[in-house]
Write a protein that holds these residues in place. Structure first.
Motif, PDB file in Angstrom:
ATOM      1  N   LEU B   9       0.859  -1.174   0.000  1.00 38.26           N
ATOM      2  CA  LEU B   9       0.000   0.000   0.000  1.00 38.26           C
ATOM      3  C   LEU B   9       0.899   1.228   0.000  1.00 38.26           C
ATOM      4  CD1 LEU B   9      -3.077   0.331   0.133  1.00 38.26           C
ATOM      5  CD2 LEU B   9      -2.889   0.501   2.595  1.00 38.26           C
ATOM      6  N   GLY B  10       1.396   1.566  -1.187  1.00 35.24           N
ATOM      7  CA  GLY B  10       2.356   2.667  -1.286  1.00 35.24           C
ATOM      8  C   GLY B  10       1.677   4.020  -1.333  1.00 35.24           C
ATOM      9  N   THR B  11       2.460   5.065  -1.096  1.00 36.07           N
ATOM     10  CA  THR B  11       1.888   6.408  -1.144  1.00 36.07           C
ATOM     11  C   THR B  11       1.540   6.779  -2.587  1.00 36.07           C
ATOM     12  OG1 THR B  11       4.079   7.403  -1.341  1.00 36.07           O
ATOM     13  CG2 THR B  11       3.200   7.149   0.862  1.00 36.07           C
ATOM     14  N   ALA B  12       2.277   6.206  -3.544  1.00 39.94           N
ATOM     15  CA  ALA B  12       2.023   6.508  -4.958  1.00 39.94           C
ATOM     16  C   ALA B  12       1.367   5.345  -5.682  1.00 39.94           C
ATOM     17  CB  ALA B  12       3.335   6.875  -5.655  1.00 39.94           C
ATOM     18  N   ASN B  13       1.858   4.125  -5.443  1.00 43.02           N
ATOM     19  CA  ASN B  13       1.351   2.966  -6.173  1.00 43.02           C
ATOM     20  C   ASN B  13       0.998   1.812  -5.251  1.00 43.02           C
ATOM     21  OD1 ASN B  13       1.784   3.831  -9.034  1.00 43.02           O
ATOM     22  ND2 ASN B  13       3.870   4.053  -8.280  1.00 43.02           N
ATOM     23  N   THR B  14      -0.062   1.115  -5.623  1.00 40.33           N
ATOM     24  CA  THR B  14      -0.492  -0.054  -4.875  1.00 40.33           C
ATOM     25  C   THR B  14      -0.272  -1.295  -5.728  1.00 40.33           C
ATOM     26  OG1 THR B  14      -2.192   1.241  -3.760  1.00 40.33           O
ATOM     27  CG2 THR B  14      -2.468  -1.149  -3.753  1.00 40.33           C
ATOM     28  N   GLY B 153       9.963   6.389  -1.955  1.00 40.58           N
ATOM     29  CA  GLY B 153       8.652   6.330  -2.595  1.00 40.58           C
ATOM     30  C   GLY B 153       8.138   7.718  -2.916  1.00 40.58           C
ATOM     31  N   GLY B 154       6.838   7.824  -3.093  1.00 37.17           N
ATOM     32  CA  GLY B 154       6.236   9.109  -3.390  1.00 37.17           C
ATOM     33  C   GLY B 154       6.277  10.041  -2.192  1.00 37.17           C
ATOM     34  N   GLY B 155       5.727   9.593  -1.067  1.00 35.14           N
ATOM     35  CA  GLY B 155       5.624  10.465   0.100  1.00 35.14           C
ATOM     36  C   GLY B 155       6.593  10.170   1.214  1.00 35.14           C
ATOM     37  N   GLY B 176       9.633  12.568  -0.026  1.00 34.07           N
ATOM     38  CA  GLY B 176       9.837  11.627  -1.114  1.00 34.07           C
ATOM     39  C   GLY B 176       9.714  12.293  -2.460  1.00 34.07           C
ATOM     40  N   SER B 177       9.435  11.484  -3.452  1.00 31.29           N
ATOM     41  CA  SER B 177       9.428  11.962  -4.826  1.00 31.29           C
ATOM     42  C   SER B 177       8.293  12.956  -5.115  1.00 31.29           C
ATOM     43  CB  SER B 177       9.346  10.761  -5.763  1.00 31.29           C
ATOM     44  OG  SER B 177      10.018  11.028  -6.949  1.00 31.29           O
ATOM     45  N   PHE B 178       7.204  12.884  -4.368  1.00 28.35           N
ATOM     46  CA  PHE B 178       6.126  13.877  -4.541  1.00 28.35           C
ATOM     47  C   PHE B 178       6.642  15.273  -4.206  1.00 28.35           C
ATOM     48  CE2 PHE B 178       2.665  10.605  -3.231  1.00 28.35           C
ATOM     49  CZ  PHE B 178       2.555  10.174  -4.539  1.00 28.35           C
ATOM     50  N   ALA B 201       4.474  18.394 -13.504  1.00 22.63           N
ATOM     51  CA  ALA B 201       5.740  18.486 -12.755  1.00 22.63           C
ATOM     52  C   ALA B 201       6.397  17.109 -12.684  1.00 22.63           C
ATOM     53  CB  ALA B 201       5.480  19.026 -11.350  1.00 22.63           C
ATOM     54  N   GLU B 202       5.597  16.082 -12.497  1.00 24.76           N
ATOM     55  CA  GLU B 202       6.146  14.722 -12.445  1.00 24.76           C
ATOM     56  C   GLU B 202       6.776  14.339 -13.789  1.00 24.76           C
ATOM     57  OE1 GLU B 202       3.356  11.521 -11.845  1.00 24.76           O
ATOM     58  OE2 GLU B 202       4.911  10.176 -11.080  1.00 24.76           O
ATOM     59  N   GLU B 203       6.104  14.726 -14.869  1.00 24.09           N
ATOM     60  CA  GLU B 203       6.658  14.440 -16.206  1.00 24.09           C
ATOM     61  C   GLU B 203       8.008  15.127 -16.392  1.00 24.09           C
ATOM     62  OE1 GLU B 203       3.640  15.556 -19.037  1.00 24.09           O
ATOM     63  OE2 GLU B 203       2.276  14.020 -18.247  1.00 24.09           O
ATOM     64  N   VAL B 204       8.096  16.375 -15.928  1.00 28.71           N
ATOM     65  CA  VAL B 204       9.364  17.109 -16.050  1.00 28.71           C
ATOM     66  C   VAL B 204      10.458  16.375 -15.277  1.00 28.71           C
ATOM     67  CG1 VAL B 204      10.579  19.248 -15.429  1.00 28.71           C
ATOM     68  CG2 VAL B 204       8.268  19.357 -16.396  1.00 28.71           C
ATOM     69  N   LYS B 205      10.110  15.940 -14.061  1.00 33.38           N
ATOM     70  CA  LYS B 205      11.074  15.215 -13.220  1.00 33.38           C
ATOM     71  C   LYS B 205      11.593  13.970 -13.939  1.00 33.38           C
ATOM     72  CE  LYS B 205       9.306  12.493 -10.114  1.00 33.38           C
ATOM     73  NZ  LYS B 205       8.518  12.153  -8.910  1.00 33.38           N
ATOM     74  N   MET B 206      10.669  13.211 -14.508  1.00 36.52           N
ATOM     75  CA  MET B 206      11.078  11.973 -15.166  1.00 36.52           C
ATOM     76  C   MET B 206      11.868  12.245 -16.439  1.00 36.52           C
ATOM     77  SD  MET B 206       8.459   9.105 -14.451  1.00 36.52           S
ATOM     78  CE  MET B 206       7.225   9.023 -13.222  1.00 36.52           C
ATOM     79  N   GLY B 281      12.375   1.479  -4.933  1.00 35.61           N
ATOM     80  CA  GLY B 281      11.320   2.492  -4.976  1.00 35.61           C
ATOM     81  C   GLY B 281      11.465   3.391  -6.192  1.00 35.61           C
ATOM     82  N   GLY B 282      10.341   3.934  -6.634  1.00 40.20           N
ATOM     83  CA  GLY B 282      10.328   4.766  -7.842  1.00 40.20           C
ATOM     84  C   GLY B 282      11.192   6.002  -7.707  1.00 40.20           C
ATOM     85  N   GLY B 283      11.218   6.594  -6.508  1.00 44.06           N
ATOM     86  CA  GLY B 283      11.994   7.805  -6.296  1.00 44.06           C
ATOM     87  C   GLY B 283      13.488   7.566  -6.466  1.00 44.06           C
ATOM     88  N   GLY B 284      13.914   6.332  -6.243  1.00 46.19           N
ATOM     89  CA  GLY B 284      15.321   5.970  -6.397  1.00 46.19           C
ATOM     90  C   GLY B 284      15.778   5.974  -7.851  1.00 46.19           C
TER      91      GLY B 284
HETATM   92  N1  LIG Z   1      12.184   7.285 -13.665  1.00 43.45           N
HETATM   93  C1  LIG Z   1      11.825   7.970 -12.596  1.00 43.45           C
HETATM   94  N2  LIG Z   1      12.534   9.059 -12.216  1.00 43.45           N
HETATM   95  C2  LIG Z   1      12.168   9.763 -11.138  1.00 43.45           C
HETATM   96  N3  LIG Z   1      11.128   9.476 -10.365  1.00 43.45           N
HETATM   97  C3  LIG Z   1      10.371   8.412 -10.681  1.00 43.45           C
HETATM   98  C4  LIG Z   1      10.682   7.606 -11.813  1.00 43.45           C
HETATM   99  N4  LIG Z   1       9.761   6.598 -11.882  1.00 43.45           N
HETATM  100  C5  LIG Z   1       8.924   6.798 -10.860  1.00 43.45           C
HETATM  101  N5  LIG Z   1       9.266   7.873 -10.132  1.00 43.45           N
HETATM  102  C6  LIG Z   1       8.587   8.414  -8.960  1.00 43.45           C
HETATM  103  O1  LIG Z   1       8.503   7.437  -7.963  1.00 43.45           O
HETATM  104  C7  LIG Z   1       7.339   7.645  -7.162  1.00 43.45           C
HETATM  105  C8  LIG Z   1       6.610   6.346  -6.980  1.00 43.45           C
HETATM  106  O2  LIG Z   1       7.437   5.397  -6.437  1.00 43.45           O
HETATM  107  P1  LIG Z   1       6.851   4.155  -5.626  1.00 43.45           P
HETATM  108  O3  LIG Z   1       8.000   3.361  -5.179  1.00 43.45           O
HETATM  109  O4  LIG Z   1       5.811   3.478  -6.425  1.00 43.45           O
HETATM  110  O5  LIG Z   1       6.163   4.921  -4.405  1.00 43.45           O
HETATM  111  P2  LIG Z   1       5.335   4.363  -3.189  1.00 43.45           P
HETATM  112  O6  LIG Z   1       6.027   3.110  -2.767  1.00 43.45           O
HETATM  113  O7  LIG Z   1       5.382   5.441  -2.176  1.00 43.45           O
HETATM  114  O8  LIG Z   1       3.948   4.108  -3.697  1.00 43.45           O
HETATM  115  C9  LIG Z   1       6.500   8.675  -7.891  1.00 43.45           C
HETATM  116  O9  LIG Z   1       6.563   9.896  -7.186  1.00 43.45           O
HETATM  117  C10 LIG Z   1       7.169   8.788  -9.243  1.00 43.45           C
HETATM  118  O10 LIG Z   1       7.096  10.105  -9.764  1.00 43.45           O
END
Ligand SMILES: Nc1ncnc2c1ncn2[C@@H]1O[C@H](COP(=O)(O)OP(=O)(O)O)[C@@H](O)[C@H]1O
Ligand SMILES: [Mg+2]
Lengths: 64, 334
Positions: B9-14, B153-155, B176-178, B201-206, B281-284
């Motif tokens: 149960l992630g802050t961004a993805n489940t 993660g996200g938060g 986190g990444s949010f 903003a997320e698209e710009v980050k990626m 995690g996605g933020g990594g």
């Molecule tokens: N390639 C990437 N570069 C930077 N950030 C990313 C990338 N892929 C995913 N993210 C970020 O990772 C976060 C989600 O990671 P995740 O591990 O699923 O989070 P959580 O475990 O909190 O649900 C999002 O904020 C997303 O924007």
């Protein structure tokens, strides 16, 4: 009469001690066993199943 | 009989793992509600697409956004819908293992397990996220050596040291990444005078975000609303300015990793130098982040094989070996 009572009491206390010791050992043994089980369940071999399953799933999805 | 489940149960993805089967669900942790009636209108990807684009009567929210449960009722409904969608009902009664951010409180924990039980789970257990991540990242945590895992993660960002199947040191922050997305939003508003949405903003980050300079960097074009005229406007963003914009967030994430290193017993600290620490995690995935952490801690950083799935994989392993791993559940240690 009194000596008999003392002997009986002594025996009872001894028996109680023995029972407690055995109980204790059993608890300790179960601790050892459940810890082993816990650690074994975290071994790389035990974990392979889930990894392989998810990796195969992912490869299948990417292959499509 | 339904099969037992493991839920990240992630802050961004489940993500949901079904025993004997694999990952059966993977979607954003978002729920869309009718503001007036409170009815659920959509969940997951569908609800995610609504973020920032809803008319006044709809709200699309991430109930776990900050690594804390802000609205118990909404969270409960999300969990119930989630379980329903993977086939749980009052008649099937599976066991469920759920991963939650380690920062959540006792009350929040109870809310999560109660929600799962009310939705039909026969038993609901919680497991700490970094523990699940370490299992899922394939680290040798069954040995008496120091394993370090960083889950961004996200938060939330959680760093943990694990040895002999248990957590030795843990450092969790609600950053986190949010927060990187929010920093980009704020920067673009301040410096370019345009408002952009959270998803942009997320698209710009990626697309161009990074924590340290990398090779082949490119610029990005971003469209938003001009704050002065109110009209749509396009601006060009460079990787340098995005690095500058997100620096505070990046350094506070790194600071938490450093704090965790400092908490580890010296015997284990030696191990990190040899084995390195693992990033999940996605933020990594942010470009240059692994290198930045490596540079600032002097400890090698490695990317795990399946960074986005590691947590659910670890929880999945716990559901496959439920009895043997019972004492790893959060309730067991009290
Ligand atoms: N390639 C990437 N570069 C930077 N950030 C990313 C990338 N892929 C995913 N993210 C970020 O990772 C976060 C989600 O990671 P995740 O591990 O699923 O989070 P959580 O475990 O909190 O649900 C999002 O904020 C997303 O924007
Ligand atoms: Mg996560």
């Amino acid at each position: 009469m009194l000596t008999v009572l003392f002997i009986v009491m002594g025996v009872l206390i001894l028996a109680l001690g023995v029972v407690m010791m055995i109980g204790n050992r059993r608890i300790n043994e179960s601790g050892v066993r459940s810890f082993r089980r816990h650690i074994d369940a975290l071994s790389p071999e035990a974990r392979r199943e889930v990894h392989d399953r998810v990796r195969a799933q992912r490869d299948k999805k990417e292959g499509r | 009989m339904a099969r037992d489940l493991a839920i990240d149960l992630g802050t961004a993805n489940t993500l949901v793992y079904m025993k004997g089967k694999g990952i059966v669900l993977n979607e954003p942790s978002v729920i869309a509600l009718n503001r007036q009636t409170g009815e659920v209108l959509a969940t997951g990807r569908e609800a995610w697409q609504m973020i920032g684009r809803t008319p006044g009567y709809i709200v699309a929210v991430r109930p776990l956004r900050g690594g804390a449960i802000t609205d118990f009722e909404i969270t409960e409904r999300m969990i119930r819908l989630l379980l329903q969608r993977v086939g749980v009902s009052r008649f099937t009664r599976p066991k469920v293992v759920i991963c939650v951010p380690s920062a959540i409180t006792e009350v929040e924990r109870r809310a999560v397990t109660d929600a799962a039980r009310r939705a039909g789970a026969a038993d609901a257990q919680l497991i700490e996220q970094p523990m699940a991540a370490a299992i899922g990242a394939d680290l040798p945590i069954d040995e008496p050596v120091g394993n370090m895992v960083i889950d961004i993660g996200g938060g939330t960002s959680e760093t943990a040291v694990i040895s002999l199947g248990g957590i030795v040191a843990l450092e969790a922050v609600r950053v986190g990444s949010f927060d990187i997305d929010a920093a980009i939003q704020a920067y673009v508003r301040r410096e370019h005078g345009i408002a952009i949405g959270e998803r942009t903003a997320e698209e710009v980050k990626m697309a161009i975000g990074s924590a340290a300079p990398t090779e082949d960097e490119s610029q990005a074009e971003v469209r938003g609303r001009d704050l002065m005229t109110g009209l749509p406007k396009t601006v060009i963003l460079t990787p340098e300015e995005i690095r500058f914009a997100i620096e505070d967030v990046v350094s506070s994430i790194i600071a938490s990793v450093v704090r965790c290193l400092a908490k580890a017993p010296p015997e284990l600290a030696q191990d990190f130098l040899v084995r390195g620490m693992y990033l999940v995690g996605g933020g990594g995935l942010l470009r240059g982040l692994a290198q930045r952490i490596e540079r600032e801690t002097q400890v090698p950083v490695k990317m795990s094989n399946m960074p986005l799935e590691a947590v659910v994989l670890g929880a999945g392993h716990c559901i496959e070996h439920y009895d043997a791993l019972k004492n790893m559940f959060m309730g067991a240690r009290r």
